[in-house]
Design an enzyme around this catalytic site. Structure first.
Site, PDB file in Angstrom:
ATOM      1  CE1 TYR A   1     -13.775   3.751  -7.092  1.00 46.86           C
ATOM      2  CE2 TYR A   1     -16.218   3.369  -7.272  1.00 46.86           C
ATOM      3  CZ  TYR A   1     -14.891   3.003  -6.731  1.00 46.86           C
ATOM      4  OH  TYR A   1     -14.986   2.249  -5.932  1.00 46.86           O
TER       5      TYR A   1
ATOM      6  CB  ALA B   1     -23.581   6.640   2.934  1.00 50.82           C
TER       7      ALA B   1
ATOM      8  CD  GLU C   1     -15.786  11.225   5.708  1.00 54.54           C
ATOM      9  OE1 GLU C   1     -14.779  11.101   5.129  1.00 54.54           O
ATOM     10  OE2 GLU C   1     -16.413  12.177   6.073  1.00 54.54           O
TER      11      GLU C   1
ATOM     12  CG  ASP D   1      -1.994   0.887   0.881  1.00 54.45           C
ATOM     13  OD1 ASP D   1      -2.013   2.041   0.762  1.00 54.45           O
ATOM     14  OD2 ASP D   1      -3.387   0.113   0.968  1.00 54.45           O
TER      15      ASP D   1
ATOM     16  CB  THR E   1     -33.015   2.708  -2.184  1.00 54.31           C
ATOM     17  OG1 THR E   1     -32.957   2.683  -3.551  1.00 54.31           O
ATOM     18  CG2 THR E   1     -34.513   3.200  -1.687  1.00 54.31           C
TER      19      THR E   1
ATOM     20  NE  ARG F   1     -25.209   1.488  -7.788  1.00 57.77           N
ATOM     21  CZ  ARG F   1     -24.186   2.582  -8.020  1.00 57.77           C
ATOM     22  NH1 ARG F   1     -23.439   2.848  -6.994  1.00 57.77           N
ATOM     23  NH2 ARG F   1     -24.275   3.316  -9.201  1.00 57.77           N
TER      24      ARG F   1
END
Ligand code: NAD
Length: 323
Positions: free
Chosen positions: A149, A193, A191, A32, A219, A283
């Site tokens: 993305y 949800a 971060e 990393d 949703t 989703r």
């Protein structure tokens, strides 16, 4: 002894994956650009460096590995992905990592590489109805993700599958749907949800209102980290190349998720819905294919994982206030 390489081992999912592979008796190398933020790694070897750098990449893929997991990506929640401000970085960084890792594996004759794509690659026009989003694997084309993305994920999925076709590799591609749990980013702008809501509820005082982006009726489904790791290993070791959804089918509105966390806190807190980046209207994972091909699908109720996650974020917040 079996060996594994985990790229992105300093991150949320990679950190959990290293622990699971160690528990299974693997020799593990983690890679990393940073160490894990929240705990010491248990990897046998941990290389800190930039996987966009081809020579660094070749230097950590310097031997055979039985299993390679490619999780490293420039990623974050809606505040990072959907504002448009980070698009060039997201596309350049993640695509370069994937090009480098995959080619280095090919040159070492490593066959098994797992790649973590995302539900963000599904067409946005199939996700306008919050009650009935379409995310079956075969709905991916004609492609129309709502973020760069998502486009990079789509490109990289195709890259891994092209190496299978042209170079006899056995890459496996999963489309993760909103993974959450302890030891993930919970502040700082990247971060997602569940962690953001846990933090807002944890810092709120009795009678406060917490802010939620959008009308809160959008949703989503959320998959607890342990099930994500289980699905990842099952797919990586299977004969099925994917792409396949790894997600939960337990759909909930964002306000519903916030209320679940508020109930867990035992505090009297209200919700203020404000303007902000939200992504698609609805989703949900569609688990028919994973069930059919792997004979397995996630089943743990959302509330069980959210309880563990809220307790962990709450402890982080308290530690921070004390410091
Ligand atoms: P994360 O951000 O916690 O982990 C990604 C890791 O990649 C980070 O530790 C980061 O430092 C590392 N990284 C970034 N650039 C690097 C570079 N140039 N060189 C080396 N390392 C680099 O994210 P995560 O939640 O653990 O996600 C892991 C993977 O799963 C990512 O590919 C992500 O796109 C995918 N995914 C995650 C979710 C989710 O809900 N968490 C959903 C869909 C897909």
């Amino acid at each position: 002894m079996k060996t594994a390489l985990v790229c992105g081992a300093g991150g949320f999912i990679g950190g959990h994956l290293v622990k699971r592979l160690k528990a299974e008796g693997f020799w593990v190398r983690g890679v990393d650009i940073k160490f894990h933020e929240y705990e010491e790694t248990v990897a046998d070897d941990f290389a800190v460096g930039d996987l966009r750098d081809q020579s660094f990449c070749r230097s950590v893929i310097d031997r055979h590995f039985d299993e390679v997991y490619q999780l490293a990506a420039d990623m974050g929640g809606a505040g990072y992905i959907f504002t448009g401000e980070n698009d060039a970085d997201v596309m350049h960084n993640s695509a370069t990592i994937n090009l480098n890792v995959l080619d280095a594996c090919h040159k070492r004759n490593i066959k098994r590489v797992f790649y973590s794509s995302s539900a963000c690659m599904y067409p946005s026009h199939n996700q306008e109805d919050p009650d009935n989003p379409l995310c079956s694997e075969d709905s991916a084309y004609p492609a129309a993700p709502d973020s760069e993305y998502g486009w990079e994920k789509l490109f990289s999925e195709r890259l891994y599958l092209a190496y299978n076709r042209n170079h006899g590799m056995q890459c496996r591609v999963a489309r993760y749907h909103n993974i959450f749990g302890p030891l993930g980013t919970w502040r700082g702008g990247k971060e997602k949800a569940p962690a953001a809501l846990c933090r807002k509820v944890a810092v709120a005082r009795e009678g406060d209102a917490i802010e939620i982006w959008g009308d809160g009726k959008q949703t989503r489904s959320f998959l607890f980290i342990d099930e994500c790791i289980e699905g990842t290993l099952r797919l990586a070791r299977s004969a099925f190349e994917g792409p396949v959804n790894i997600g939960s089918e337990e759909m909930i509105t964002i306000n519903g998720l916030a209320n679940m966390i508020i109930d867990m806190s035992g505090k009297r807190i209200s919700i203020a819905n404000i303007d902000g980046p939200t992504g698609v209207r609805g989703r949900n994972s569609d688990n028919r294919l994973i069930q059919q091909r792997l004979g397995w699908a996630p089943s743990r109720p959302l509330a069980a994982g959210m309880r563990v996650t809220y307790d962990w974020v709450h402890a982080q917040v308290m530690r921070n206030i004390a410091a």
